[in-house]
Design a protein around this motif. Sequence first.
Motif, short mmCIF file in Angstrom:
data_model
loop_
_atom_site.label_atom_id
_atom_site.label_comp_id
_atom_site.label_asym_id
_atom_site.label_seq_id
_atom_site.Cartn_x
_atom_site.Cartn_y
_atom_site.Cartn_z
N UNK A 89 37.44 -55.79 -6.89
CA UNK A 89 37.21 -54.45 -6.38
C UNK A 89 36.21 -53.73 -7.29
N UNK A 90 35.41 -52.88 -6.70
CA UNK A 90 34.24 -52.35 -7.41
C UNK A 90 34.56 -51.38 -8.53
N UNK A 91 35.82 -50.94 -8.65
CA UNK A 91 36.19 -50.08 -9.77
C UNK A 91 37.00 -50.84 -10.82
N UNK A 121 45.05 -50.84 -15.84
CA UNK A 121 44.14 -50.31 -16.86
C UNK A 121 43.96 -48.81 -16.73
N UNK A 122 44.05 -48.14 -17.88
CA UNK A 122 43.68 -46.73 -17.98
C UNK A 122 43.05 -46.51 -19.33
N UNK A 127 47.31 -51.52 -21.69
CA UNK A 127 47.38 -52.05 -20.34
C UNK A 127 48.79 -52.55 -20.02
N UNK A 128 49.23 -52.33 -18.79
CA UNK A 128 50.50 -52.87 -18.33
C UNK A 128 50.25 -54.20 -17.64
N UNK A 217 42.13 -50.84 -12.08
CA UNK A 217 42.05 -49.44 -12.44
C UNK A 217 42.71 -48.53 -11.39
N UNK A 218 42.67 -48.88 -10.12
CA UNK A 218 43.03 -47.96 -9.05
C UNK A 218 44.47 -47.50 -9.10
#
Length: 385
Positions: A89-91, A121-122, A127-128, A217-218
């Motif tokens: 996915x692009x993000x 990811x944030x 990261x989880x 990320x989403x």
Amino acid sequence: MKLLSVGVPVYNAEPYLEKCVSSILTQNYREIEVILVDDGSTDASGAICDAFAKQDARVRVIHSSNCGRMEARLAAVKHAKGDFMTFVDSDDFIQPDMYEELMRLQASYGCDVVTSGMLGYRPGEESSVSLDQVDEGFYDANQIASLILPHLIWEKGTFGMIPSLCNKIFRRNLLLQQYEQTGGTRIAYGEDILIFYPMMLTVRNIYVSHKSYYFHRAKYRENIYVRDENYFSDVYEFYARLKRVFSSHKEWPIIQRALESMYITFVGQRRRMYGQYGADMQYLFPFASVQRGARVILYGAGIVGRSFYEQIRRTHYCKLVLWVDRDYVQCQAEGFPVQIISDLENVAYDAVVIAVKAPGLQEQIRRMLMETYGINAMRIITEIC
């Protein structure tokens, strides 16, 4: 080395796109092609895609009108040249050794599918990790049927196997076949579920890895999917499709409980948006069986009917042209806009939704509508969930 095709659906991803594509092009596994599908972006995403194509011959760009992620992914599958395929996915972005490790496992075991974990990811936070809830290792067709399918959809309050298409590699023909069978569906939430879970009925073998390489990320943004006005119809659609696909499987009683548990969980996520009303909402309007914007007659003003009425009123998914019930006088006294049944002869409509739970009464009403009012059976909807 085998060619691995990587599809990236792109829509208004300007802040994230460069990091995403760069993480693919810098993979240790070099035998890749990257298909960027610019799905009608209105920001600089299309120009960024074209710039990558000029810099690296492994990149191809498809520019299209906005058709949704499912169609964008299908376009990538159709244009791909590799025998194996995956998506990003692009993000999102991936670790440098992801494809090297997954393709090594594919070569070692001859798998149709290799799956891995995911990293939530944030920026600035740890990261989880999300993993498939089946043991790591190789599974042949018999082991898939007995050890994976009963636990595939929902296990211990979450996905049994992560449905994302991005943490896996597939034989491309399996993806193409599944997308073509799914056909024309445009949903914002649950597309991966519609592709991966039914595919597992045809997969000959799979390797499950508990290592994680994919940064997603989403999941940490505001929950845009739950707030989307199509959320209920999307959830109902993948629930109904999975029910049709798996209902003949020998493990259906187990799969059914898992599917219904998943469905209840997703509906509950949306209910919380409605405060106290959400706690009382017991039944879901059959969004998947009613076309968006359709003119609807609602038959029944009991618990089911009132739940459906509130969902129509709040989501504006379709146009309620008439609400009828035998006890319309009492309903009106309670403040509900319910009319006499015979009024349905005076309105134009596309569908009649019977909001009654008891199957026997449903059938009585359906026959009455057909015999007394000449309503076509194809326009009568009886799904109660």
